[in-house]
Design a protein around this motif. Structure first.
Motif, PDB file in Angstrom:
ATOM      1  N   GLY A 194       0.843  -1.183   0.000  1.00  0.00           N
ATOM      2  CA  GLY A 194       0.000   0.000   0.000  1.00  0.00           C
ATOM      3  C   GLY A 194       0.879   1.233   0.000  1.00  0.00           C
ATOM      4  O   GLY A 194       1.958   1.233   0.588  1.00  0.00           O
ATOM      5  N   ALA A 231      -4.674   2.995   0.730  1.00  0.00           N
ATOM      6  CA  ALA A 231      -3.455   2.207   0.879  1.00  0.00           C
ATOM      7  C   ALA A 231      -3.721   0.872   1.558  1.00  0.00           C
ATOM      8  O   ALA A 231      -2.928  -0.061   1.414  1.00  0.00           O
ATOM      9  CB  ALA A 231      -2.415   3.005   1.678  1.00  0.00           C
ATOM     10  N   ILE A 232      -4.816   0.787   2.329  1.00  0.00           N
ATOM     11  CA  ILE A 232      -5.017  -0.456   3.091  1.00  0.00           C
ATOM     12  C   ILE A 232      -6.269  -1.224   2.684  1.00  0.00           C
ATOM     13  O   ILE A 232      -6.493  -2.333   3.181  1.00  0.00           O
ATOM     14  CB  ILE A 232      -5.065  -0.160   4.609  1.00  0.00           C
ATOM     15  CG1 ILE A 232      -6.149   0.864   4.903  1.00  0.00           C
ATOM     16  CG2 ILE A 232      -3.715   0.311   5.109  1.00  0.00           C
ATOM     17  CD1 ILE A 232      -6.218   1.223   6.372  1.00  0.00           C
ATOM     18  N   ILE A 269       3.024  -1.413   4.015  1.00  0.00           N
ATOM     19  CA  ILE A 269       2.533  -0.080   3.659  1.00  0.00           C
ATOM     20  C   ILE A 269       3.715   0.878   3.722  1.00  0.00           C
ATOM     21  O   ILE A 269       4.416   0.944   4.746  1.00  0.00           O
ATOM     22  CB  ILE A 269       1.419   0.373   4.609  1.00  0.00           C
ATOM     23  CG1 ILE A 269       0.205  -0.556   4.448  1.00  0.00           C
ATOM     24  CG2 ILE A 269       0.987   1.808   4.308  1.00  0.00           C
ATOM     25  CD1 ILE A 269      -0.556  -0.739   5.709  1.00  0.00           C
TER      26      ILE A 269
END
Ligand SMILES: Nc1ncnc2c1ncn2[C@@H]1O[C@H](COP(=O)(O)OP(=O)(O)OP(=O)(O)O)[C@@H](O)[C@H]1O
Ligand SMILES: [Mg+2]
Lengths: 384, 242
Positions: free
Chosen positions: B93, B162-163, B170
């Motif tokens: 991410g 991103a998640i 990440i």
């Protein structure tokens, strides 16, 4: 990812409309100019379209197109008639003669002289009177555009009075009486068209040894036209063309010896270039505007294939809209100009042609953008 | 944490040089770094020290010159172009300093992008995206465009993005430096609560000393090398002494 691609495209209003505008302009210009070109080319053989009955046209071998008259001896029609496979063969006179109008002014007319007995080669549509009225003495039939236009007389109070049935005029000092009004295809010759019989045409025409322009031939049922043409050529030493061949010969002459195709060709190429310039450039700018986001997508795992599909989809959307609107406007202009002097022909082949042209423009634009995106290093996403 | 000592990211002797000849820049000159599963690692150091270069290599968007580097036992250098792209899409991410949200997409659509890239159906992706926006406290802004959101809100959308596809690593480059102090703190809290569960690895590049406390460990870089690895408490004390 398709709707992402579409939203990226449509969300950028200014660029989106810019690209569509460019493509619309290109497709309009290409379609409209080609249509007018085709329309003009159709006019070059308008007389052949009107005279649709004969299968084969026989003429002097040096004739290059339908209005290029090289007279033959009248007896040639008899020789043609005797060739095996000929059903009938009749003479046709075609020539420019000077008409003197009732008010004393002169006007050149395109006079067509039809076989006295059969009247073969007459106008396709009679709007007033009948073709057989030509059998009356001094009889002529004039076309409606000529009757309303160049052959009309101007009354003392300034009004234009169209030529009508019963009016007289003089053709080369010979009296002529209007017995009918007909409709003809527009041709390249802007003169009024006057139909009469062959023998009367030879009286109207200046005295010459040869007065016949063409021999019109009908082939016997089942007779191959091309073979018959060869046979007529061999037997008489004259040129014989099927009507399709004569039409092609005429078009070819205009294509080769007039600036018309080049002029229209230049405009069409210009439309193409302007399309590439505006649409391609704007599409490219659109991709550059979004390069950061393409990079982000790439970093986040979008494959080259996905990005290419996105760009192709974007290009096809603007391409289809631009093409549709352009062709739509072109057809509308054609419809509006349907009853004017403007020539306009929009067959499906031409629609296909401009579709391909627009597709090429879009493909070229898309390829440039695709190269940009494929070469893009995903590491740029961390650059500020 | 049971997986505390599983090594998630391993770098050994990683080097990277930009350009050639006179303009050559040695951005990384031999980096050794292990990051453990479930760990929150911060990379700090002066401008130009190679932080961005290092996370670019770890995230597989940049190729290293020499050395070894593996992420969850996968070496990017051993993968083909497409395989690498797919690996990034499934496992990593990204959070950026300037958010990089697509301006013509709504918050929910932006968040849905990684799922769409991984082949999730549109309706399902959007539903999941809305759930994720809820988790970052933006459940009522799913239809907002990025320009209608504040910087902090945009960064929350970016974190959700991103998640959303549950990546194992990440990477964040300066996630708070475009934000004010208070907002930056909030962002780090959100990152801490939702980004490092299930053994996820969080690597954050930052200049911002005020967020050091969120790290499990801090690696300091200078001139393409790691000069110090320590915990935040000692790092801050160490800095004060100097
Ligand atoms: N694409 C590139 N081409 C050439 N040199 C580069 C490139 N990217 C970075 N560099 C150089 O490599 C070195 C490390 O850059 P990097 O961006 O990794 O530093 P950084 O620690 O992230 O700095 P900052 O804190 O300013 O973001 C710098 O000297 C930089 O100028
Ligand atoms: Mg940096």
């Amino acid at each position: 990812m398709n709707f992402i691609a579409i939203k990226m495209l449509i969300g950028n209003r200014a660029k989106y409309f810019g690209i569509i505008l460019g493509l619309t302009f290109a497709s309009l210009l290409i379609t409209q100019q080609s249509s007018i070109f085709l329309g003009l080319m159709t006019r070059t053989y308008g007389f052949l379209t009107d005279t649709s009955l004969p299968d084969i046209w026989v003429m002097d071998p040096k004739v290059q197109y339908v209005d290029d008259i090289k007279p033959l001896k009248e007896t040639e029609s008899i020789r043609v008639r005797s060739v095996e496979g000929v059903e009938w063969a009749v003479p046709l006179y075609k020539g420019l003669l000077k008409a003197r109008l009732p008010n004393g002014t002169f006007q050149a007319c395109n006079v067509i002289g039809l076989d006295d007995e059969s009247l073969i080669g007459g106008p396709p549509v009679m709007s007033q009177g009948r073709l057989s009225n030509l059998r009356g003495s001094d009889a002529i039939i004039v076309d409606s555009v000529g009757a309303r236009g160049k052959l009309a007389t101007v009354s003392p109070d300034g009004k234009r009075v169209p030529l009508t049935i019963g009016d007289t005029m003089e053709l080369n000092d010979h009296r002529a009486v209007v017995v009918g009004i007909c409709e003809v295809q527009r041709t390249f010759q802007s003169q009024p068209v006057v139909y009469t019989t062959f023998s009367r045409a030879t009286i109207f025409a200046p005295r010459e040894r040869k007065l016949m322009s063409f021999v019109l031939v009908k082939a016997k049922p089942g007779q191959d036209h091309k073979v018959l043409c060869q046979r007529i050529q061999q037997a008489t030493g004259l040129a014989a063309y099927t009507k399709d061949e004569f039409r092609a010969l005429t078009v070819k002459y205009y294509m080769k010896y007039t600036g018309i195709p080049i002029n229209f060709g230049i405009t069409v190429v210009l439309g193409f270039i302007v399309g590439i310039a505006i649409a391609g450039q704007t599409f490219h700018n659109f991709t550059l505007d979004n390069i950061r986001y393409f990079g982000t997508l790439k970093a986040m795992g979008a494959s080259d294939g996905t990005l290419i599909r996105m760009i192709l989809l974007q290009a096809s959307v603007v391409g289809s809209i631009g093409y549709g609107v352009g062709v739509g406007i072109a057809s509308f202009l054609g419809l509006v100009s349907g009853n004017t002097e403007l020539a306009f022909q929009l067959p499906w082949q031409l629609l296909l042609f401009s579709a391909i042209a627009v597709m090429v423009i879009c493909a070229a634009s898309a390829v440039v953008s695709m190269r940009k995106v494929i070469k893009l290093e995903p590491a740029i996403v961390f650059k500020t | 944490m049971s997986n505390q000592h599983t090594i998630a990211v391993r770098c050994k002797g990683v080097t990277k040089t930009y350009g050639s000849g006179d303009t050559q820049v040695h951005a990384l000159s031999g980096i050794d770094l292990d990051v453990y599963a479930g760990e929150h690692m911060m990379l700090v150091g002066p401008s130009g020290s190679g932080k961005t270069t290092l996370i670019s290599i770890i995230a597989g968007v940049l190729d290293r010159d020499h050395g070894e580097c593996s992420v969850f036992d996968h070496d990017f250098n051993a993968m083909g172009h497409n395989e690498k792209t797919r690996f990034r899409g499934q496992n990593i991410g990204f959070v950026f300093q300037l958010f990089n949200l697509i301006p013509t997409l709504t918050a929910a659509e932006n968040v849905a992008v990684p799922l769409l890239i991984n082949g999730v159906k549109q309706s399902k992706a959007l539903q999941k995206a809305r759930e994720m926006l809820h988790r970052v406290g933006l459940g009522n802004r799913t239809f907002s465009l990025p320009e209608e959101l504040s910087g902090g809100q945009q960064q929350r959308v970016a974190i959700a993005r991103a998640i959303v596809h549950d990546p194992r690593l990440i990477v964040c480059d300066e996630p708070t430096s475009a934000l004010d102090h208070e907002t930056g703190h909030k962002i780090m809290e959100i990152l801490r609560t939702i980004a490092t569960d299930n053994g996820k690895v969080l690597i954050v590049v930052t200049h911002d000393a005020r967020i050091f406390e969120f790290a499990d460990r801090i690696a300091e870089m200078d001139d393409g090398r790691i000069t110090l690895i320590t915990d935040p408490h000692h790092y801050v004390l160490d800095k004060k002494k100097k």
